[in-house]
Design an enzyme around this catalytic site. Structure first.
Site, short mmCIF file in Angstrom:
data_model
loop_
_atom_site.label_atom_id
_atom_site.label_comp_id
_atom_site.label_asym_id
_atom_site.label_seq_id
_atom_site.Cartn_x
_atom_site.Cartn_y
_atom_site.Cartn_z
N GLY A 1 0.92 -1.25 0.12
CA GLY A 1 0.01 0.03 -0.02
C GLY A 1 0.77 1.20 0.08
O GLY A 1 1.99 1.04 0.31
N ARG B 1 -2.65 8.34 3.38
CA ARG B 1 -3.36 9.09 4.59
C ARG B 1 -2.45 9.37 5.80
O ARG B 1 -3.07 10.07 6.64
CB ARG B 1 -4.71 8.30 4.75
CG ARG B 1 -5.74 8.73 3.55
CD ARG B 1 -7.20 7.84 3.92
NE ARG B 1 -6.98 6.53 3.56
CZ ARG B 1 -7.81 5.47 3.72
NH1 ARG B 1 -8.92 5.75 4.51
NH2 ARG B 1 -7.54 4.24 3.54
N GLY C 1 -5.23 -3.94 -7.01
CA GLY C 1 -6.24 -4.64 -5.98
C GLY C 1 -5.67 -5.95 -5.33
O GLY C 1 -4.53 -6.42 -5.43
N LYS D 1 24.18 5.56 29.69
CA LYS D 1 24.17 5.38 28.38
C LYS D 1 25.50 4.50 28.22
O LYS D 1 26.67 4.62 28.62
CB LYS D 1 24.36 6.54 27.55
CG LYS D 1 24.30 6.25 26.00
CD LYS D 1 25.27 6.84 25.12
CE LYS D 1 26.58 6.71 25.34
NZ LYS D 1 27.60 7.44 24.30
N TYR E 1 25.70 12.10 35.00
CA TYR E 1 25.78 11.44 33.77
C TYR E 1 26.75 10.30 33.61
O TYR E 1 27.84 10.68 33.94
CB TYR E 1 26.09 12.59 32.61
CG TYR E 1 26.22 11.94 31.07
CD1 TYR E 1 25.25 11.22 30.80
CD2 TYR E 1 27.41 11.99 30.70
CE1 TYR E 1 25.67 10.50 29.50
CE2 TYR E 1 27.70 11.34 29.47
CZ TYR E 1 26.74 10.63 28.87
OH TYR E 1 26.81 10.08 27.55
#
Ligand code: UD1
Ligand code: MG
Length: 454
Positions: free
Chosen positions: A14, A18, A83, A337, A352
């Site tokens: 598809g 939209r 289709g 992290k 940190y």
């Protein structure tokens, strides 16, 4: 029941116009995973040993993700959109290979549960040639209507082609369909395009099968199972459904969610037994939390592993590559992290920690920063076990703090610190006795304070 092989054909060709997005529709995320990923997972869970994915022309990003998610799957291209039956026939080669069951799925219908697919397959096992998934729509507009007679499905009528009487039917076609492998190719090849849109409709498989004396049935499911996604608003509605399911599954597995409706999970979030998640916590992709850990309010976790009994938050951020050992404490306003925080280590406030290891039992004081980036490359910080990093220290990577070493508060550490040493790297303090008192006396006499006194 005897074993039946199953092939899934996933339609992902598809345009998704939209969505008004530069990202192809089937790559849009739901519960942290692409729509396509949900459909492939459901197909696998329903016993589809083989999968073919129909992608549109020039949909390179879709093809790339499909290859990553399902390396064994076959990819076929539908060059022109003519289709849904035409799309299925793009997989002609595999249709001829005769799986017992063929499941046609839409990549934009991601909430379908494996048990629903199993029900469709069950209808084939009981002798139907076509089994269609139906639901009672609150608002049927836009859907194909299921025309039934007792247990039999007579036809599916697309809205555009329906009579007013057929439009009044609220039993709708979800789009998903199971076809008996022995008849699938012949049925699909017999579908024409004599309809308002001039497209080859998969839905005509019902009438074609019946004309050949074969049986077609409809299996009813709930609307949430078959929500198709065409717009961002529908994506958000589907997200809400998925979140409800994920929260319910987590609680079922022994997780305490104090305010479930405020916790956001990903499809791959793994939470152990007796994990407690306080309100307003967001889990991004790739998070595992081991038994007994607590994630306190307002924390955000992504790509992180939280060890047994660890405590995270409130207001903590765990970024990808975070590995927390057992009983680690990560407190408020701490960001981690790509770091291994070993068992029992603590960073309780305002820090940190990135590209680092923090050894077992080490204590990282408030305001500590690993300075991991020099503007060009990232560097590592290694903190030994039992080390103590005083508050407001900057550890300039690459740097190693030995086991059991101390770093004095406010230090800017640029050189390695040996085990058990104390490093002080800050301006020395000077003290001027009585200075403040003299200042006040001068002011009280109304004199101007000489500029250079301090
Ligand atoms: C389809 C059904 C309708 C059903 C509805 C449920 C048909 C003819 N109609 O209508 O009965 O109620 O789904 O949502 O099947 N696709 C391709 N190639 C094509 C055309 C479609 O890959 O040439 C894919 C689309 O990307 C989508 C799916 O097939 O994933 C369905 O197509 P769509 O155009 O959305 O069909 P609907 O009009 O919604
Ligand atoms: Mg549609």
């Amino acid at each position: 029941m005897p074993y039946r092989s199953c092939l899934a054909i996933v339609l992902a060709a598809g345009e998704g116009t939209r969505m008004r997005s530069t990202m192809p529709k089937v790559l849009q995320p739901l519960g942290g995973q692409a729509l396509l990923a949900h459909v492939l997972t459901a197909a696998r869970a329903a016993g589809c040993g083989k999968t073919t994915i129909v992608v549109g022309r020039d949909h390179d990003a879709v093809a790339a993700l499909a290859r990553e998610l399902a390396p064994q799957a076959r990819l076929v291209e539908q060059r022109e959109r003519r289709g849904t039956a035409h799309a299925v026939l793009a997989a002609r080669e595999v249709l001829g290979a005769r799986a017992d069951d063929i499941l046609v799925m839409f990549a934009d219908t991601p909430l379908v549960r494996p048990q629903t697919l199993t029900q469709l397959r069950g209808a084939l096992a009981r002798g139907a040639a076509v089994a269609v998934l139906g639901f009672r729509a609150a608002d049927p507009s836009g859907y194909g209507r299921l025309v039934t007679q007792g247990d039999e499905l007579i036809a599916i009528r697309e809205e555009r082609d329906a009579t007013p009487g057929e439009r009044a039917i609220t039993f709708c076609n979800a789009g998903l369909m199971a076809l008996a492998g022995s008849h699938a190719l012949a049925i699909l090849d017999a579908i024409g395009n004599a309809n308002v849109k001039g497209e080859y409709y998969l839905t005509d498989a019902v009438a074609v099968a019946r004309a050949r004396g074969l049986r077609a049935v409809a299996i009813e499911t709930g609307e949430d199972d078959v929500r198709g996604i065409n717009t961002k608003a529908q994506l958000a509605e589907a997200e809400a459904v998925l979140q409800r399911r994920l929260r319910a599954a987590a609680m079922e597995a022994g997780v305490t969610l104090i305010a479930p409706e405020t916790v956001f999970l990903c499809a791959d979030t793994k939470l152990g037994k007796d994990v407690t998640v306080e309100p307003n916590v967001v889990f991004g992709p790739g998070v595992t939390v081991e038994d007994g850990a607590t994630i306190r309010a307002f924390s955000h976790l992504e790509g992180a592993h939280v060890g047994k009994g660890a405590r995270v938050g409130p207001f903590a951020r765990l970024r990808p590559g975070t590995e927390l050992g057992a009983d680690v404490h990560i407190g408020n306003f701490v960001e981690v992290k790509a770091a291994d925080i070993e068992a029992g280590a603590k960073a309780n406030h305002l820090a940190y920690i990135g590209d680092a290891r923090v050894g077992a039992g080490a204590n990282v004081g408030a305001g500590t920063i690993t300075c991991n980036y020099d503007g060009v490359a990232k560097h590592r910080t290694d903190i030994g076990k039992g080390a103590f990093i005083g508050s407001n220290s900057a550890l300039v990577a690459p740097v190693t703090i030995g086991d059991g070493a101390y770093v004095g508060s406010g230090s800017v550490v640029t050189k390695d610190v040996p085990a058990d040493a104390l490093a002080l790297a800050r301006g020395e303090q000077t003290v001027k006795l009585g200075w403040a008192k003299r200042l006040r006396q001068v002011k009280a006499l109304g004199k101007k304070v000489p500029k250079k006194r301090a």
